[in-house]
Scaffold this motif. Sequence first.
Motif, PDB file in Angstrom:
ATOM      1  N   THR A 120      21.300 -43.573  -3.902  1.00 13.01           N
ATOM      2  CA  THR A 120      20.025 -43.036  -4.411  1.00 13.01           C
ATOM      3  C   THR A 120      20.089 -42.392  -5.705  1.00 13.01           C
ATOM      4  N   SER A 121      19.257 -41.805  -6.312  1.00  8.64           N
ATOM      5  CA  SER A 121      19.580 -41.065  -7.553  1.00  8.64           C
ATOM      6  C   SER A 121      19.907 -39.881  -7.420  1.00  8.64           C
ATOM      7  N   ASP A 122      19.905 -39.311  -5.971  1.00  4.20           N
ATOM      8  CA  ASP A 122      20.236 -38.011  -5.881  1.00  4.20           C
ATOM      9  C   ASP A 122      21.854 -37.726  -5.566  1.00  4.20           C
ATOM     10  N   ASP A 123      22.502 -39.184  -5.327  1.00  5.35           N
ATOM     11  CA  ASP A 123      23.708 -38.739  -4.960  1.00  5.35           C
ATOM     12  C   ASP A 123      24.679 -38.185  -6.296  1.00  5.35           C
ATOM     13  N   ILE A 124      25.486 -37.533  -5.987  1.00  6.84           N
ATOM     14  CA  ILE A 124      26.334 -36.879  -6.914  1.00  6.84           C
ATOM     15  C   ILE A 124      27.698 -37.306  -7.164  1.00  6.84           C
ATOM     16  N   ARG A 125      28.272 -37.531  -8.325  1.00  2.00           N
ATOM     17  CA  ARG A 125      29.518 -37.913  -8.493  1.00  2.00           C
ATOM     18  C   ARG A 125      30.529 -36.593  -8.712  1.00  2.00           C
ATOM     19  N   MET A 126      31.543 -36.545  -7.598  1.00  2.00           N
ATOM     20  CA  MET A 126      32.081 -35.614  -7.462  1.00  2.00           C
ATOM     21  C   MET A 126      33.539 -35.658  -8.208  1.00  2.00           C
ATOM     22  N   PHE A 127      33.983 -36.695  -8.639  1.00  2.00           N
ATOM     23  CA  PHE A 127      35.014 -36.891  -9.391  1.00  2.00           C
ATOM     24  C   PHE A 127      34.747 -38.352 -10.089  1.00  2.00           C
ATOM     25  N   ASN A 128      35.331 -38.694 -11.324  1.00  2.00           N
ATOM     26  CA  ASN A 128      35.371 -39.812 -12.065  1.00  2.00           C
ATOM     27  C   ASN A 128      36.576 -40.778 -11.572  1.00  2.00           C
ATOM     28  N   THR A 129      36.718 -41.794 -11.949  1.00  2.00           N
ATOM     29  CA  THR A 129      37.676 -42.686 -11.750  1.00  2.00           C
ATOM     30  C   THR A 129      38.988 -42.011 -11.809  1.00  2.00           C
ATOM     31  N   LEU A 130      39.853 -42.150 -10.760  1.00  5.47           N
ATOM     32  CA  LEU A 130      41.306 -41.547 -10.643  1.00  5.47           C
ATOM     33  C   LEU A 130      42.301 -42.777 -11.281  1.00  5.47           C
ATOM     34  N   THR A 131      43.192 -42.161 -11.894  1.00  2.40           N
ATOM     35  CA  THR A 131      44.381 -43.072 -12.694  1.00  2.40           C
ATOM     36  C   THR A 131      45.636 -42.516 -12.502  1.00  2.40           C
ATOM     37  N   ARG A 132      46.531 -43.242 -11.735  1.00  2.00           N
ATOM     38  CA  ARG A 132      47.892 -42.834 -11.716  1.00  2.00           C
ATOM     39  C   ARG A 132      48.486 -42.685 -13.179  1.00  2.00           C
ATOM     40  N   LYS A 133      49.114 -41.188 -13.476  1.00  2.42           N
ATOM     41  CA  LYS A 133      49.715 -41.303 -14.484  1.00  2.42           C
ATOM     42  C   LYS A 133      51.052 -40.780 -14.554  1.00  2.42           C
ATOM     43  N   LYS A 134      51.435 -40.515 -13.097  1.00  2.00           N
ATOM     44  CA  LYS A 134      52.977 -40.223 -12.958  1.00  2.00           C
ATOM     45  C   LYS A 134      53.245 -40.535 -11.754  1.00  2.00           C
ATOM     46  N   VAL A 135      54.826 -40.938 -11.371  1.00  2.00           N
ATOM     47  CA  VAL A 135      55.254 -41.002 -10.042  1.00  2.00           C
ATOM     48  C   VAL A 135      56.493 -40.227 -10.234  1.00  2.00           C
ATOM     49  N   VAL A 136      56.901 -39.367  -9.208  1.00  2.00           N
ATOM     50  CA  VAL A 136      58.092 -39.021  -9.156  1.00  2.00           C
ATOM     51  C   VAL A 136      58.778 -39.515  -8.010  1.00  2.00           C
ATOM     52  N   PRO A 137      59.847 -40.123  -8.213  1.00  2.00           N
ATOM     53  CA  PRO A 137      60.513 -40.821  -6.999  1.00  2.00           C
ATOM     54  C   PRO A 137      60.786 -40.028  -5.700  1.00  2.00           C
ATOM     55  N   ALA A 138      61.237 -40.551  -4.667  1.00  2.21           N
ATOM     56  CA  ALA A 138      61.439 -39.670  -3.415  1.00  2.21           C
ATOM     57  C   ALA A 138      62.722 -39.110  -3.783  1.00  2.21           C
ATOM     58  N   HIS A 139      62.902 -37.796  -3.317  1.00  2.00           N
ATOM     59  CA  HIS A 139      63.807 -36.892  -3.438  1.00  2.00           C
ATOM     60  C   HIS A 139      64.065 -36.187  -2.307  1.00  2.00           C
ATOM     61  N   ASP A 140      65.513 -35.633  -2.074  1.00  4.09           N
ATOM     62  CA  ASP A 140      65.742 -34.672  -1.074  1.00  4.09           C
ATOM     63  C   ASP A 140      64.802 -33.568  -1.121  1.00  4.09           C
ATOM     64  N   MET A 141      64.711 -32.779   0.190  1.00  4.96           N
ATOM     65  CA  MET A 141      63.843 -31.625   0.100  1.00  4.96           C
ATOM     66  C   MET A 141      64.754 -30.341   0.010  1.00  4.96           C
TER      67      MET A 141
END
Length: 141
Positions: A120-141
Motif C-alpha cells: 500500500t502507499s501507507d507502507d514506510i521504508r525504515m531503511f534503504n538497501t544495506l550493502t556490506r562495506k567491511k568484514v572483520v575476520p573471526a578473532h579470539d575474544m
Amino acid sequence: MFTYPFKILKARLEAIPELKEVDWYLGQYKKDTKGVLKTTPAAFIQFTDAPTETIGGNIQMATTSVIVHLVSTNIKDNGNRINKTTSADHMSIFDAIYKVIDGKGGLLSELPAFASLGNTSDDIRMFNTLTRKKVVPAHDM
C-alpha cells in the motif's frame, strides 16, 4: 528511531536456524561483561552514531552503519563450556547473515503488527538497501 529497523533485522536473523540468540549489541562477548552472553552461535545488532535530520512533522532521518556481531566460538561460563562452533560452522552462519541482509531495504510491513500496510502507499521504508562495506575476520575474544 532504531526500534523498527532493529526489529526488522532481528526477525531476518532469527530466521537463520543455526543462530540461538539475536539481540541488541551491549558488549555481550567482551571479557569485562561476564555473565551477559547466554549461548552461541549468537548475532548482535549495533547501530553506529547517527546524526539526525528532521524532514517534516515528527519524521526524522539518520545515516548510520549497522554492525552485526557474530559470536560462534568456544564460550565458557564459570569454566563450563556453553557451546563449540567449528570454523566451517562459523563461515556458514556468516554467509547466511549476508544473504538475509545484504542488498535489501526494510519496510514497516515486514513486522507482523504492520503487515496490513504491505503493498500500500501507507507502507514506510525504515531503511534503504544495506550493502556490506567491511568484514572483520573471526578473532579470539
